[in-house]
Scaffold this active site. Structure first.
Site, mmCIF file in Angstrom:
data_model
loop_
_atom_site.group_PDB
_atom_site.id
_atom_site.type_symbol
_atom_site.label_atom_id
_atom_site.label_comp_id
_atom_site.label_asym_id
_atom_site.label_seq_id
_atom_site.Cartn_x
_atom_site.Cartn_y
_atom_site.Cartn_z
ATOM 1 N N PRO A 2 0.832 -1.208 0.000
ATOM 2 C CG PRO A 2 -0.779 -1.572 1.635
ATOM 3 C CD PRO A 2 0.530 -2.086 1.133
ATOM 4 C CD GLU A 3 2.222 3.529 -4.633
ATOM 5 O OE1 GLU A 3 2.496 4.736 -4.749
ATOM 6 O OE2 GLU A 3 2.298 2.737 -5.593
ATOM 7 C CE LYS A 52 5.409 2.945 0.126
ATOM 8 N NZ LYS A 52 6.152 1.983 -0.715
ATOM 9 N NE ARG A 267 6.898 -3.995 -5.942
ATOM 10 C CZ ARG A 267 5.846 -3.404 -5.382
ATOM 11 N NH1 ARG A 267 6.012 -2.636 -4.305
ATOM 12 N NH2 ARG A 267 4.640 -3.573 -5.877
#
Length: 279
Positions: A2-3, A52, A267
């Site tokens: 989650p950002e 985060k 990523r």
């Protein structure tokens, strides 16, 4: 993972549900039993986020620090919870009052911290675009000082939470495309004007993620969401679209070239080699 906009909205919902209450805090899974015993029945003063990271502030100088990681979830349910509430899955921490139950599952961090320990966590983070204008720490020049001295690429730097808090893979890929910036540009070769374009765009886009629960980056949708919010309406999105994120091998929406992908900072980064030539 989650950002930052997801954590910001979660903190908002937890604050609305539990601030000013004395929730029963338990650890059905058992891995947070000792921490839960330290705060259960204590007044929860508020919930906030930075990047985060999620922080639940309790009275008596105790904070519960949560980082969801890749698979963590934190749900907040409203209802009549005066009876026994079944536990579904591996619940690390549960907050419960007669009106709300919040269950935390699968975080990489769930720990009770002192104020000094919280300060140490926050000191390691870069500025959070969601706090621009409300928090002196959300200063883009702090990030620029690190970026402008770095030989790492901007594609790497945008994922470094010590440089910029709350940005993840989707915002990284999309905001670089929006400004035609090459992700391979070294930080020390990035122009200050280009950095401010990126920062200002994140300040614009991330609150839309909070408002909609979705990452909105395609300009037509951005304009529609902004217009709806300006009218006091709740924005509604039927599907998530993107310029380059998860569009590897497809045609670029601007030039028709193939969207590329490469693992950068752990990523998959997505970009258009033809459009994103600005350095």
């Amino acid at each position: 993972m989650p950002e930052g906009h997801t954590l910001y909205a979660l903190a908002r919902d937890l604050h609305a549900a539990f601030a000013g209450t004395r929730p029963v805090v338990t650890s059905p899974q058992g891995r947070f039993a000792e921490g839960a015993a330290q705060v259960t029945g204590t007044e929860l003063l508020g919930a906030t986020s930075r990047g985060k990271h999620l922080l639940l502030e309790f009275a008596a100088d105790r904070f519960v620090h949560v980082h969801l990681g890749l698979i963590g979830t934190f749900t907040v349910d409203e209802g009549d919870w005066t009876g026994e509430v079944p536990v579904v899955g591996q619940v690390r921490m549960r907050l419960a009052t007669a009106e709300h139950v919040a269950d935390l599952r699968g975080p990489i961090v769930c720990a009770v911290l002192t104020p000094d320990e919280v300060a140490a966590v926050l000191d390691r983070l870069g500025p959070d675009p969601l706090r621009a204008g409300s928090d002196p720490a959300a200063d883009p020049d702090r990030a620029w000082r690190r970026i402008s001295r770095s030989s790492r690429t901007v594609g790497e730097l945008l994922m470094d939470q010590a440089v910029l808090a709350g940005i993840g893979n989707v915002y990284r890929s999309e905001v670089l495309f929006r400004h035609r910036l090459s992700p391979a540009t070294e930080g020390r070769r990035l122009r200050p004007q280009s950095w401010r374009l990126v920062w200002d765009d994140l300040v614009r886009l991330m609150p839309l993620g909070v408002a909609t629960g979705r990452i909105v980056t395609v300009e037509e949708q951005v304009a529609d969401v902004e217009a709806a919010l300006g009218r006091g309406e709740r924005p509604r999105l039927t599907e998530r679209t993107s310029y380059v994120y998860k569009r590897d091998g497809q045609e670029c929406v601007r030039c028709g070239s193939r969207v590329r992908t490469k693992v950068v900072a752990g990523r998959n980064l997505f970009w258009c080699g033809n459009c994103q030539r600005r350095r």
